[in-house]
Scaffold this motif. Structure first.
Motif, PDB file in Angstrom:
ATOM      1  N   THR A   4       0.878  -1.222  -0.035  1.00  0.00           N
ATOM      2  CA  THR A   4      -0.105   0.227   0.957  1.00  0.00           C
ATOM      3  C   THR A   4       1.027   1.324  -0.012  1.00  0.00           C
ATOM      4  N   THR A   5       2.579   0.564   0.458  1.00  0.00           N
ATOM      5  CA  THR A   5       3.110   2.589   0.588  1.00  0.00           C
ATOM      6  C   THR A   5       4.045   2.552  -0.752  1.00  0.00           C
ATOM      7  N   ALA A   6       4.001   1.321  -1.262  1.00  0.00           N
ATOM      8  CA  ALA A   6       4.587   1.353  -3.376  1.00  0.00           C
ATOM      9  C   ALA A   6       2.898   1.884  -3.427  1.00  0.00           C
ATOM     10  N   VAL A   7       2.096   1.607  -3.537  1.00  0.00           N
ATOM     11  CA  VAL A   7       0.683   1.438  -4.021  1.00  0.00           C
ATOM     12  C   VAL A   7       0.982   3.631  -3.882  1.00  0.00           C
ATOM     13  N   LYS A   8       0.716   3.979  -2.799  1.00  0.00           N
ATOM     14  CA  LYS A   8       0.387   5.667  -2.968  1.00  0.00           C
ATOM     15  C   LYS A   8       1.728   6.312  -3.061  1.00  0.00           C
ATOM     16  N   THR A   9       2.470   5.903  -3.088  1.00  0.00           N
ATOM     17  CA  THR A   9       4.066   7.042  -3.802  1.00  0.00           C
ATOM     18  C   THR A   9       4.215   7.053  -4.619  1.00  0.00           C
ATOM     19  N   LEU A  10       3.674   5.779  -6.123  1.00  0.00           N
ATOM     20  CA  LEU A  10       4.252   5.573  -7.296  1.00  0.00           C
ATOM     21  C   LEU A  10       2.619   6.252  -7.794  1.00  0.00           C
ATOM     22  N   SER A  11       1.263   6.246  -7.714  1.00  0.00           N
ATOM     23  CA  SER A  11       0.650   7.134  -7.806  1.00  0.00           C
ATOM     24  C   SER A  11      -0.056   8.137  -7.899  1.00  0.00           C
ATOM     25  N   GLU A  12       0.979   9.131  -6.796  1.00  0.00           N
ATOM     26  CA  GLU A  12       1.479  10.140  -6.664  1.00  0.00           C
ATOM     27  C   GLU A  12       2.130  10.807  -7.431  1.00  0.00           C
TER      28      GLU A  12
END
Length: 444
Positions: free
Chosen positions: A198-206
């Motif tokens: 979930t950390t990766a998802v948030k960072t990459l999406s941003e």
């Protein structure tokens, strides 16, 4: 069912471990001609043999990584059997029309002579209808042919009635493929647990990168991994025949959570599996849920930057975080109509034996990175393929896909519910309850 799951785990782990030993650190040759098996050729047809035309239906066409290797195997056969003409009929397994075409052909008297198709629930209809023949006797009568297979590969190909109707070529594993360079460039750890994912998802999406490239309609792999990671192998293997495992609902809730975090492509509602793969292959997405067969179709730079890990455990579920989907899920079936046709039978059997010989299996496995169903060495594989074999060898469990355990109509319903759940039109509980109703209506 749990007993069979344990057998699959032990068998496939042994298979992958053996394969890793054979691969070593990889090799430089990708010709598929290593060892004595590479020189094997089919027996030559009798001079002045009458003409025979066969239709072979498979997934080895289009952009499939093993397309050329499979065509080469067919060409070898026709070269030694000049009286034989083969119609190489193909369709992508990712195309929703694939199952429809197979079932239509099998139910309308238009069966292909040889059919490369799924093993398990998908085949129950035409198996139970007697449209294909058990291969047990043919295998027992030809010790050389049977001996060319790894025993566990044949064992895992058995249908519920104990018969072998399909002989396999290669096995597979599925997992979460990750572009290591994208993760490194953004200071991210590999998504080996839910928090890291979930950390990766948030960072990459941003940062304008597609975190996880999947489609909503053809959501095969998203469903498989979310349910397995929430319900664990025992809950997943039960399917929906009996009571509903509440952890299936948690899998759908996890999909909704990822969606809310911006995990998926903005056009995920309209793209298919092929386009999702293109996003990953072009470096536009950091992760993709796929099977080992997809590796050969990616751009070389992306392939070299890729590794694969199990989909992490869903919080609140019972998965270990080290459970994967894999096994031997496809094989060649022999039509009963062809078997009963004296003009075709012997030639069709000879072709099936050639296509599933160690030499042909070696070529296909070299091309698509699958685990060979024969004891052959496959060299020249990329590091991500070796990472995949290692992942499988270390897995806590290996389960066959969900769509081999539920009716096709049920899996279609499960897929349709993905979009409804992420849009808030259905709750995860309602989605699984709907699928249960469909299963009860379509399974004996």
């Amino acid at each position: 069912m749990l007993k069979r799951s344990s057998m699959i785990l032990m068998s496939v782990m042994l298979l992958f471990a053996t394969f890793l030993a054979a691969c070593g650190g990889g090799g430089t040759s990708s010709s598929g001609d290593g060892g004595d098996t590479g020189t094997e050729t089919p027996p030559v047809a009798e001079e002045n043999a009458p003409p025979v035309k066969l239709r072979v239906f498979s997934t080895f066409g289009g952009t499939d990584a093993a397309r050329e290797a499979f065509q080469s195997a067919l060409d070898e056969f026709t070269a030694s059997h000049p009286n034989v003409t083969i119609e190489n009929d193909t369709m992508s397994a990712n195309d929703d029309g694939f199952r429809t075409k197979v079932n239509t052909d099998m139910n309308s008297g238009n069966e292909p002579d040889l059919l490369f198709y799924f093993i398990g629930a998908d085949a129950e209809g035409f198996v139970n209808a007697g449209k294909v023949v058990p291969l047990n006797d043919l295998l027992e009568e030809d010790a050389e042919w049977k001996g060319g297979f790894i025993p566990d590969a044949l064992e895992l190909a058995r249908q519920e009635d104990g018969n072998i109707y399909a002989v396999p070529l290669t096995g597979f594993y599925e997992g979460l493929f990750v572009n290591k360079k994208i993760f490194e460039d953004h200071g991210l750890e590999l998504p080996t647990d839910w928090d890291k994912l979930t950390t990766a998802v948030k960072t990459l999406s941003e940062n304008g990168i597609i975190p996880l490239s999947v489609p909503f309609d053809q959501s095969h792999y998203l469903i498989e991994h979310a349910v397995l990671s929430a319900a664990g192998p025992e809950g997943q293997n039960k399917g929906l025949k009996d009571e509903v495992d509440p952890n299936w609902e948690k899998g759908y809730a996890a999909i909704k959570e990822l969606y809310d975090l911006g995990a998926f492509p903005k056009d995920a509602a309209t793209i298919d599996l092929s386009m999702a793969g293109n996003y990953y292959s072009e470096g536009l997405a950091a992760m993709i849920l796929e099977g080992s067969w997809a590796i050969g179709g990616w751009n070389e730079d992306v392939r070299d930057q890729t590794t694969v890990v199990p989909f992490p455990a869903v919080p609140g579920g019972v998965g270990s975080g080290n459970d994967i989907v894999g096994g031997f899920g496809t094989g060649f079936y022999l039509s009963k109509a062809t078997y009963d046709d004296a003009a075709k039978k012997d030639t069709a059997v000879a072709l099936m034996k050639h296509l599933t010989s160690p030499a042909s299996i070696q070529k296909i496995a070299t091309a698509n990175g699958g685990t060979p169903a024969a004891d052959v060495e496959v060299t020249g594989l990329p590091q991500v393929a070796l990472d995949g074999f290692s992942m499988a060898a270390k897995a806590a469990s290996i389960s066959s896909p969900i769509d081999s355990k539920v009716a096709q109509e049920t899996f279609g319903n499960l897929r349709a519910s993905v979009y409804a759940v992420i849009q808030g039109e259905k709750t995860p509980t309602e989605a699984i309850a709907d699928a249960k109703k469909v299963e009860d209506d379509n399974r004996p």
